[in-house]
Write an enzyme that holds these catalytic residues in place. Structure first.
Site, PDB file in Angstrom:
ATOM      1  N   ALA A  42       0.808  -1.216   0.000  1.00 31.73           N
ATOM      2  CA  ALA A  42       0.000   0.000   0.000  1.00 31.73           C
ATOM      3  C   ALA A  42       0.842   1.268   0.000  1.00 31.73           C
ATOM      4  CB  ALA A  42      -0.927   0.003   1.211  1.00 31.73           C
ATOM      5  N   ASN A  45       2.695   1.792  -3.232  1.00 28.93           N
ATOM      6  CA  ASN A  45       1.761   2.226  -4.283  1.00 28.93           C
ATOM      7  C   ASN A  45       1.577   3.746  -4.216  1.00 28.93           C
ATOM      8  OD1 ASN A  45       1.214  -0.374  -5.181  1.00 28.93           O
ATOM      9  ND2 ASN A  45      -0.644  -0.593  -3.960  1.00 28.93           N
ATOM     10  N   GLU A 238     -19.952   5.226  -4.360  1.00 25.47           N
ATOM     11  CA  GLU A 238     -20.699   6.456  -4.048  1.00 25.47           C
ATOM     12  C   GLU A 238     -19.795   7.686  -3.958  1.00 25.47           C
ATOM     13  OE1 GLU A 238     -21.936   3.442  -2.230  1.00 25.47           O
ATOM     14  OE2 GLU A 238     -23.051   3.569  -4.105  1.00 25.47           O
ATOM     15  N   GLY A 270      -8.012   2.203  -2.862  1.00 27.40           N
ATOM     16  CA  GLY A 270      -7.770   3.083  -1.721  1.00 27.40           C
ATOM     17  C   GLY A 270      -6.435   3.799  -1.811  1.00 27.40           C
ATOM     18  N   ASP A 271      -5.429   3.109  -2.357  1.00 25.13           N
ATOM     19  CA  ASP A 271      -4.113   3.744  -2.528  1.00 25.13           C
ATOM     20  C   ASP A 271      -4.185   4.835  -3.588  1.00 25.13           C
ATOM     21  OD1 ASP A 271      -3.208   1.830  -0.706  1.00 25.13           O
ATOM     22  OD2 ASP A 271      -2.629   0.434  -2.293  1.00 25.13           O
TER      23      ASP A 271
END
Length: 327
Positions: A42, A45, A238, A270-271
């Site tokens: 993570a 990244n 969303e 997310g990263d």
């Protein structure tokens, strides 16, 4: 002479990179014969994403004295990462993982082989050479403190020192429950670390688990009370929710997600989101623009098989943002 320049990096990330073997075909990993190798982790990244956007980024870690360690080191150097804080551990191997080829946008199953890895022996010693005075930003995740007690001490130390030297700090909880002895230890350790961060970037379910609060508004409130200046919560398709006082007064809003035609691989979203938010805030953009860029780069990441292959360079980002803002 280090990549980019001999000056110490202005942005620092730290943690464990692994060699990742991705199945060439869908199906149970036990039946797969051919895989291709990529880079996973993570924090690296995020380092790669920021480096592609032109920031001078360093990454602190240990890799094994083996072919996978050399692969990781070379891959990061090729991305322009400043490698002065990467050390080779002659006693312990580089971690690796195998990833299923998921279909229909499902989360792929992953198997880790990282126990006793070189990076799990990260400790305070690894911070001895850091030039904190040149640092403007530190990015931390909740994975590194889960690796070992000594790696947890390092996380505390780096965040304390970055704050003492006036750098901003971002924190992505990146929950990995299987790496922790218990959920309560995970919660208390990470909430203590988050208390040192300026910008907190949890997913909604992560925020609910860590704070015991239900709504994005209340999760954000919990971390603002701990001292954060901005909480940007990932809401999946969303979009994202922002609450904070970055621009002088407290405000909160939701930014709609970017439409994605086909989700290829959800890992790395997310990263990508972190890269978008951090880069925008370092560029001096508003909180709303930061949340929008987080959504935008997160959406790029899930349209490719690898974790970081979809992260754009500056030119591509400008084209994407022009398209977004003119739509």
């Amino acid at each position: 002479m280090h990549n980019r320049c001999s000056l110490a990096p202005k942005i620092l990330t730290f943690g464990e990179a692994m060699a990742m073997f991705v199945a060439d075909n869908p199906g149970d990993l036990s039946a797969i014969e051919s895989f291709h190798r990529r880079l996973a982790g993570a924090d690296n990244n995020v380092a790669i994403g920021l480096s592609r956007l032109g920031f001078h980024v360093g990454w602190l870690s240990r890799v094994g004295n083996d072919s996978l360690g050399r692969f990781i080191h070379q891959a990061l150097k090729a991305e322009g990462i400043d490698d002065r804080y990467i050390s080779t551990d002659k006693q312990h191997p580089t971690g690796l993982m195998f990833k299923e080829r998921a279909q229909g946008g499902a989360d792929p199953r992953v198997e880790y082989f990282r126990r006793g890895s070189a990076a799990s022996f990260l400790s305070l010693d690894d911070a001895s050479a850091i030039d904190f005075s040149s640092l403007t930003h530190l990015h931390a995740t909740g994975i590194t403190p889960a690796l070992s007690e000594s790696a947890c001490q390092l996380s505390h130390h780096l965040m304390e020192q970055a704050r003492a030297h006036g750098a901003t700090i971002s924190f992505d909880p990146n929950l990995r429950p299987s790496l922790w002895p218990s959920e309560s230890v995970m919660r208390s350790t990470l909430n203590e670390l988050v208390g040192r961060a300026d910008w907190v970037l949890p997913g909604l379910s992560e925020g609910q688990l860590l704070t015991g609060q239900k709504t994005p508004h209340d999760i954000a409130g919990y971390y603002l009370d701990q001292g954060a200046s901005a909480v940007i919560i990932k809401l999946g398709p969303e979009g994202s929710y922002y609450r904070g006082n970055l621009d002088g007064q407290e405000e909160s809003f939701t930014v709609a997600g970017c439409h994605v035609v086909e989700v290829v691989d959800t890992v790395g979203a997310g990263d990508g989101f972190a890269v978008g938010v951090i880069s925008a805030l370092l560029d001096g953009r508003t909180a709303r623009q930061a949340a929008q860029r987080g959504n935008l780069i997160g959406a790029q990441a899930i349209q490719v098989v690898g974790d970081m292959e979809g992260l754009p360079n500056r030119e591509r980002l400008q084209a994407l943002e022009t398209e977004l803002y003119s739509a």
